[in-house]
Design a protein around this motif. Sequence first.
Motif, PDB file in Angstrom:
ATOM      1  N   ILE A   1       0.845  -1.189   0.000  1.00 20.82           N
ATOM      2  CA  ILE A   1       0.000   0.000   0.000  1.00 20.82           C
ATOM      3  C   ILE A   1       0.878   1.236   0.000  1.00 20.82           C
ATOM      4  O   ILE A   1       2.029   1.211   0.436  1.00 20.82           O
ATOM      5  N   THR A   2       0.316   2.318  -0.507  1.00 22.01           N
ATOM      6  CA  THR A   2       1.018   3.594  -0.470  1.00 22.01           C
ATOM      7  C   THR A   2      -0.015   4.704  -0.522  1.00 22.01           C
ATOM      8  O   THR A   2      -1.035   4.579  -1.213  1.00 22.01           O
ATOM      9  N   VAL A   3       0.234   5.755   0.218  1.00 24.88           N
ATOM     10  CA  VAL A   3      -0.596   6.953   0.073  1.00 24.88           C
ATOM     11  C   VAL A   3       0.188   8.025  -0.675  1.00 24.88           C
ATOM     12  O   VAL A   3      -0.242   8.533  -1.697  1.00 24.88           O
ATOM     13  N   ASP A   4       1.383   8.321  -0.195  1.00 26.10           N
ATOM     14  CA  ASP A   4       2.137   9.407  -0.834  1.00 26.10           C
ATOM     15  C   ASP A   4       3.597   9.068  -1.075  1.00 26.10           C
ATOM     16  O   ASP A   4       4.388   9.938  -1.434  1.00 26.10           O
ATOM     17  N   GLY A   5       3.986   7.807  -0.876  1.00 22.95           N
ATOM     18  CA  GLY A   5       5.371   7.432  -1.126  1.00 22.95           C
ATOM     19  C   GLY A   5       6.307   7.830  -0.008  1.00 22.95           C
ATOM     20  O   GLY A   5       7.496   7.515  -0.051  1.00 22.95           O
TER      21      GLY A   5
ATOM     22  N   VAL B   1      -5.276   2.772   3.645  1.00 25.23           N
ATOM     23  CA  VAL B   1      -5.450   3.481   2.368  1.00 25.23           C
ATOM     24  C   VAL B   1      -6.788   4.224   2.354  1.00 25.23           C
ATOM     25  O   VAL B   1      -6.875   5.362   1.885  1.00 25.23           O
ATOM     26  N   ARG B   2      -7.814   3.585   2.890  1.00 22.06           N
ATOM     27  CA  ARG B   2      -9.154   4.209   2.896  1.00 22.06           C
ATOM     28  C   ARG B   2      -9.195   5.469   3.749  1.00 22.06           C
ATOM     29  O   ARG B   2     -10.128   6.254   3.671  1.00 22.06           O
ATOM     30  N   ASP B   3      -8.172   5.638   4.588  1.00 20.34           N
ATOM     31  CA  ASP B   3      -8.087   6.863   5.384  1.00 20.34           C
ATOM     32  C   ASP B   3      -6.869   7.680   4.946  1.00 20.34           C
ATOM     33  O   ASP B   3      -6.384   8.522   5.691  1.00 20.34           O
ATOM     34  N   GLY B   4      -6.380   7.433   3.756  1.00 23.75           N
ATOM     35  CA  GLY B   4      -5.273   8.230   3.228  1.00 23.75           C
ATOM     36  C   GLY B   4      -5.663   9.693   3.248  1.00 23.75           C
ATOM     37  O   GLY B   4      -6.824  10.039   3.011  1.00 23.75           O
ATOM     38  N   GLU B   5      -4.707  10.540   3.523  1.00 21.58           N
ATOM     39  CA  GLU B   5      -5.031  11.956   3.691  1.00 21.58           C
ATOM     40  C   GLU B   5      -5.663  12.514   2.417  1.00 21.58           C
ATOM     41  O   GLU B   5      -5.050  12.513   1.355  1.00 21.58           O
ATOM     42  N   GLY B   6      -6.867  12.993   2.553  1.00 23.14           N
ATOM     43  CA  GLY B   6      -7.585  13.580   1.424  1.00 23.14           C
ATOM     44  C   GLY B   6      -8.198  12.574   0.471  1.00 23.14           C
ATOM     45  O   GLY B   6      -8.757  12.965  -0.555  1.00 23.14           O
ATOM     46  N   ALA B   7      -8.116  11.264   0.781  1.00 20.78           N
ATOM     47  CA  ALA B   7      -8.579  10.240  -0.166  1.00 20.78           C
ATOM     48  C   ALA B   7     -10.067  10.354  -0.443  1.00 20.78           C
ATOM     49  O   ALA B   7     -10.873  10.507   0.481  1.00 20.78           O
ATOM     50  N   ARG B   8     -10.428  10.281  -1.712  1.00 24.22           N
ATOM     51  CA  ARG B   8     -11.825  10.229  -2.114  1.00 24.22           C
ATOM     52  C   ARG B   8     -12.112   8.950  -2.893  1.00 24.22           C
ATOM     53  O   ARG B   8     -13.258   8.571  -3.071  1.00 24.22           O
ATOM     54  N   LYS B   9     -11.050   8.310  -3.380  1.00 26.66           N
ATOM     55  CA  LYS B   9     -11.219   7.068  -4.126  1.00 26.66           C
ATOM     56  C   LYS B   9     -10.156   6.048  -3.704  1.00 26.66           C
ATOM     57  O   LYS B   9      -8.991   6.408  -3.486  1.00 26.66           O
ATOM     58  N   PHE B  10     -10.586   4.800  -3.587  1.00 24.35           N
ATOM     59  CA  PHE B  10      -9.713   3.680  -3.257  1.00 24.35           C
ATOM     60  C   PHE B  10      -9.296   3.036  -4.579  1.00 24.35           C
ATOM     61  O   PHE B  10     -10.146   2.708  -5.399  1.00 24.35           O
TER      62      PHE B  10
END
Lengths: 407, 407
Positions: A223-227, A275-284
């Motif tokens: 998983i990754t949100v922003d690297g 990932v579902r709580d990634g900062e600012g996430a609107r799509k998985f």
Amino acid sequence: MDLERSPLACPFPDLPPISGATLRVARARYKEWDRCDLTFAELAEGTAVAGVFTRSACASSEVEIGRAQVPGRARALVVNAGNSNAFTGHRGREAVDGIVAQVADALGCAAEAVFVSSTGVIGVPLPLDNARAGIAAALEAAPCGWEEAAETIGTTDTFAKGAGASAMIGETRVELAGIVKGSGMIAPDMATMLGYIFTDAAVEPAFLQEMLAKANGESFSCITVDGDTSTSDTVLAFATGAARHAPLAGWDSPGADAFYAALRSVCLDLAQLVVRDGEGARKFIEIAVFGAQSDDSARRIAMSVANSPLVKTAIAGEDANWGRVVMAVGKAGEPADRDRLSIGFGGTWAAREGQPLTNYDEAPVADHLRGQNIRIDVDLGIGEGSATVWTCDLTHGYIDINADYRS
Amino acid sequence: MDLERSPLACPFPDLPPISGATLRVARARYKEWDRCDLTFAELAEGTAVAGVFTRSACASSEVEIGRAQVPGRARALVVNAGNSNAFTGHRGREAVDGIVAQVADALGCAAEAVFVSSTGVIGVPLPLDNARAGIAAALEAAPCGWEEAAETIGTTDTFAKGAGASAMIGETRVELAGIVKGSGMIAPDMATMLGYIFTDAAVEPAFLQEMLAKANGESFSCITVDGDTSTSDTVLAFATGAARHAPLAGWDSPGADAFYAALRSVCLDLAQLVVRDGEGARKFIEIAVFGAQSDDSARRIAMSVANSPLVKTAIAGEDANWGRVVMAVGKAGEPADRDRLSIGFGGTWAAREGQPLTNYDEAPVADHLRGQNIRIDVDLGIGEGSATVWTCDLTHGYIDINADYRS
């Protein structure tokens, strides 16, 4: 700042108590806030512990100490939220030593059996007086449930994250329950900031370590949100042994495969919740790469796509911009052949073998991209390697959170 | 979409004509827009050419063909803006072949002496009819100046970018003039999307190639906007030889050092201009890493900082969040010692040898961060290696541009 609950949030699941593990929370007041911020887990004697940690060269004292303690036996876990104690030199180390001494003294156990994690601001030594008061309060507090503990380990998380599973080991049913906090600095190699999995199964520490490392490679490391990679990333697994079956000691132990499947399932659920709580996430976003030269190569290509700001903003804009996926495949530094490459969204190919489909119907793709759960398929067409990774889109919310919040 | 001019924009400089190079622009109408989008450069017979290209494994036909043509001799350059012709299979290749054939026929030169670049949307074959009409119009157009050519090669660029320099080779003064377009998909290893440098110096092609590769390593390869790498990145250098001095053939040729210094200066100016037009950029960031184990290690660490979304959003928020710089150093995978690491902003240390400064005065740092030109110093404290790279902050503007624009 007040963070809006992620639109991708899942309800907290019903998780059973784990015999041999008792959770309590308290207020250490690491920040000026009105919430519990210290989590204390007491573990039965003989509890096996395994752990995987950030690969950062600048890891916190907590991580350095934890790395040396696994695999092994654990009696207690302390999680501090609001201050990561990272990059705080000898004063940070002294704070951890102070916490460990206090807990070991209270429980009458060895210092090596006490685990500490901290998350939050970097560069401010953890105030030991706050920690001491928090631990004292926790020791006298009533036990709490999983959801309360999951909330207490969180920082910028917008919802509490937990997952559970069970497995049959011979005639014995064992339970697993896990909690995780994440949101920022989520990156390849060890993604969860802090995750804890508890089970009443009996497992030898070395084998628990082997299984956790393997499960991590198929979950948190995908998983990754922003690297970005935190200096504090930690996942610990505790097996209390309260279920009293013959301990699992290796892959040939009866029930080992069933237990591993349950452990992997918990890790994967927790990882995807991060990932579902990634900062600012609107799509998985699920990215499946296949036809690569090897599984490792597929994973690196998938991560290159998952970390590409141009891909992530395209998904945020609901734009089936497969050209940016091609770009991200190309920059991965892995074997690829432009003229064999195929890209699809939500099960519909947009480009096959290096060219846009002449009869490409964008309507089902556009429908898919308007949804919350996005799937990108990448077929390299040159081998048998495959990998799947998960990420989220890159939105204004990420900028809002990270330009204003000092993490 | 209408893009606001970057607040970091620089005025276009006065650049002299380069004898032996004639520029013309025309409308090929690659998009529905009212602007010139085809640039045509005619070069004197015998012009030496060198080039550096994207390392993408999915490079465009233009790049594949160009790679095979350098070092060599050039008679013409065609630059198409609005359509990158990347990932378009054999139809894309045919379009390039068609352009080359038309130009070679018009100039009576070999196909190998014609260079083509394209930038814009990926996956749509370049319409050869448009290209043909555009080239025909360009061949009849009046010559234009550097600024008009710089505008014509641009896509999402918000200002025209050029740089010049001169050098003395013996008694002969030679001139260099360069233009570049950039903005998106700017990344390590070869950052400029499209850059062209022209000089009237006489240089052997192999030596021009050697100098360009070296200058690239100190300029275009040291900038990043978002870590993404285009499939079309190209920098070409053309030396017409019109200055008629003894050709530079190696480092021991008289004047070679002076010429290299001028070439490097043009490359560095152009590279920094690309950063100044980074999508959504509001601040220009210089990151200097020293005390590293080697120069290469320093460069990788600097790039890890430059590509970190958390660092880039902190700078956007004018937050002296050196903890995020520590994080980015730690994740680089390079030798580092947390307790020897020092971080500074604008010449003021915020943390020294692994700890926040006890007498740290944030006021000068806060002042510095409110400015447009930000400097981050990272002292690893373990060796002699150093590197400097340039990037920009990550803002809402980046999301706006990339979630809405199909590049």
